[in-house]
Scaffold this motif. Structure first.
Motif, PDB file in Angstrom:
ATOM      1  N   ASN A   1     -14.413  48.082  14.640  1.00  0.00           N
ATOM      2  CA  ASN A   1     -15.170  48.202  15.889  1.00  0.00           C
ATOM      3  C   ASN A   1     -14.494  49.167  16.854  1.00  0.00           C
ATOM      4  O   ASN A   1     -15.172  49.922  17.558  1.00  0.00           O
ATOM      5  CB  ASN A   1     -15.363  46.849  16.552  1.00  0.00           C
ATOM      6  N   LYS A   2     -13.180  49.146  16.904  1.00  0.00           N
ATOM      7  CA  LYS A   2     -12.459  50.104  17.753  1.00  0.00           C
ATOM      8  C   LYS A   2     -12.708  51.533  17.295  1.00  0.00           C
ATOM      9  O   LYS A   2     -12.939  52.435  18.102  1.00  0.00           O
ATOM     10  CB  LYS A   2     -10.960  49.814  17.739  1.00  0.00           C
ATOM     11  N   ILE A   3     -12.672  51.727  15.981  1.00  0.00           N
ATOM     12  CA  ILE A   3     -12.909  53.064  15.436  1.00  0.00           C
ATOM     13  C   ILE A   3     -14.327  53.519  15.735  1.00  0.00           C
ATOM     14  O   ILE A   3     -14.549  54.637  16.222  1.00  0.00           O
ATOM     15  CB  ILE A   3     -12.646  53.089  13.916  1.00  0.00           C
ATOM     16  N   ARG A   4     -15.290  52.658  15.483  1.00  0.00           N
ATOM     17  CA  ARG A   4     -16.687  53.024  15.731  1.00  0.00           C
ATOM     18  C   ARG A   4     -16.948  53.305  17.204  1.00  0.00           C
ATOM     19  O   ARG A   4     -17.721  54.211  17.546  1.00  0.00           O
ATOM     20  CB  ARG A   4     -17.612  51.916  15.233  1.00  0.00           C
ATOM     21  N   MET A   5     -16.314  52.539  18.071  1.00  0.00           N
ATOM     22  CA  MET A   5     -16.499  52.755  19.504  1.00  0.00           C
ATOM     23  C   MET A   5     -15.950  54.115  19.931  1.00  0.00           C
ATOM     24  O   MET A   5     -16.597  54.855  20.673  1.00  0.00           O
ATOM     25  CB  MET A   5     -15.808  51.639  20.303  1.00  0.00           C
ATOM     26  N   GLU A   6     -14.770  54.471  19.444  1.00  0.00           N
ATOM     27  CA  GLU A   6     -14.196  55.775  19.792  1.00  0.00           C
ATOM     28  C   GLU A   6     -15.038  56.915  19.240  1.00  0.00           C
ATOM     29  O   GLU A   6     -15.252  57.913  19.921  1.00  0.00           O
ATOM     30  CB  GLU A   6     -12.760  55.889  19.269  1.00  0.00           C
ATOM     31  N   ILE A   7     -15.518  56.748  18.018  1.00  0.00           N
ATOM     32  CA  ILE A   7     -16.359  57.782  17.420  1.00  0.00           C
ATOM     33  C   ILE A   7     -17.651  57.934  18.221  1.00  0.00           C
ATOM     34  O   ILE A   7     -18.104  59.041  18.505  1.00  0.00           O
ATOM     35  CB  ILE A   7     -16.661  57.454  15.942  1.00  0.00           C
ATOM     36  N   ARG A   8     -18.215  56.831  18.615  1.00  0.00           N
ATOM     37  CA  ARG A   8     -19.473  56.858  19.388  1.00  0.00           C
ATOM     38  C   ARG A   8     -19.258  57.485  20.759  1.00  0.00           C
ATOM     39  O   ARG A   8     -20.075  58.282  21.223  1.00  0.00           O
ATOM     40  CB  ARG A   8     -20.025  55.436  19.524  1.00  0.00           C
ATOM     41  N   PHE A   9     -18.170  57.121  21.430  1.00  0.00           N
ATOM     42  CA  PHE A   9     -17.896  57.700  22.751  1.00  0.00           C
ATOM     43  C   PHE A   9     -17.666  59.203  22.664  1.00  0.00           C
ATOM     44  O   PHE A   9     -17.969  59.939  23.596  1.00  0.00           O
ATOM     45  CB  PHE A   9     -16.707  57.026  23.408  1.00  0.00           C
ATOM     46  N   ALA A  10     -17.128  59.666  21.552  1.00  0.00           N
ATOM     47  CA  ALA A  10     -16.903  61.098  21.371  1.00  0.00           C
ATOM     48  C   ALA A  10     -18.185  61.814  20.956  1.00  0.00           C
ATOM     49  O   ALA A  10     -18.250  63.038  21.012  1.00  0.00           O
ATOM     50  CB  ALA A  10     -15.813  61.340  20.333  1.00  0.00           C
ATOM     51  N   GLY A  11     -19.191  61.069  20.545  1.00  0.00           N
ATOM     52  CA  GLY A  11     -20.436  61.694  20.111  1.00  0.00           C
ATOM     53  C   GLY A  11     -20.314  62.371  18.761  1.00  0.00           C
ATOM     54  O   GLY A  11     -20.922  63.403  18.521  1.00  0.00           O
TER      55      GLY A  11
END
Length: 137
Positions: A105-115
């Motif tokens: 979830n941390k990885i997905r959140m960072e990836i999502r925030f970076a677009g």
């Protein structure tokens, strides 16, 4: 007579300065590079909820080489943010399914925030840096 010559020279030099093409004062300097502007635009769009494909469509007028530099800078930011979260230690010390879910979830959140949801190269970088398998990301 001497004062009149000084006035005439002064007047001629002022006229020359006013009609010359070079500006007399320094204006605002142009931006150092266009990559900073594009990085800000990409980050702003991703944080407002746009997906990677929507952002790339909005920036389709930008030359591809410059867009790749922006993406690379975003990838490096994601890797640095995940490193600050001690993700590698957290992944290595995970013993339950819940621990793995927290890490992913941390990885997905960072990836999502970076677009960068569709960026395979970023996922490979995460695997190489943190040891998280690609199928978990």
């Amino acid at each position: 007579m001497r004062i009149q010559q000084i006035k005439r020279v002064l007047l001629m030099s002022l006229l020359l300065l006013f009609f010359s093409q070079a500006p007399l004062t320094m204006g605002q300097a142009p931006p150092a590079s266009n990559i900073n502007n594009l990085f800000s635009i990409w980050a702003k769009l991703s944080l407002t909820g746009y997906t990677q494909s929507e952002i790339e469509t909005a920036l389709d007028h930008v030359e591809p080489k410059l867009l790749q530099r922006v993406k690379h800078r975003l990838r490096l930011n994601v890797i640095q943010n995940l490193a600050r979260m001690n993700l590698k230690e957290e992944f290595m010390n995970s013993t339950t399914q819940h621990d793995l879910t927290v890490v992913t979830n941390k990885i997905r959140m960072e990836i999502r925030f970076a677009g960068l949801e569709n960026d395979r190269y970023l996922r490979v970088m995460i695997r190489n840096n943190f040891g998280v398998p690609l199928n978990l990301i």
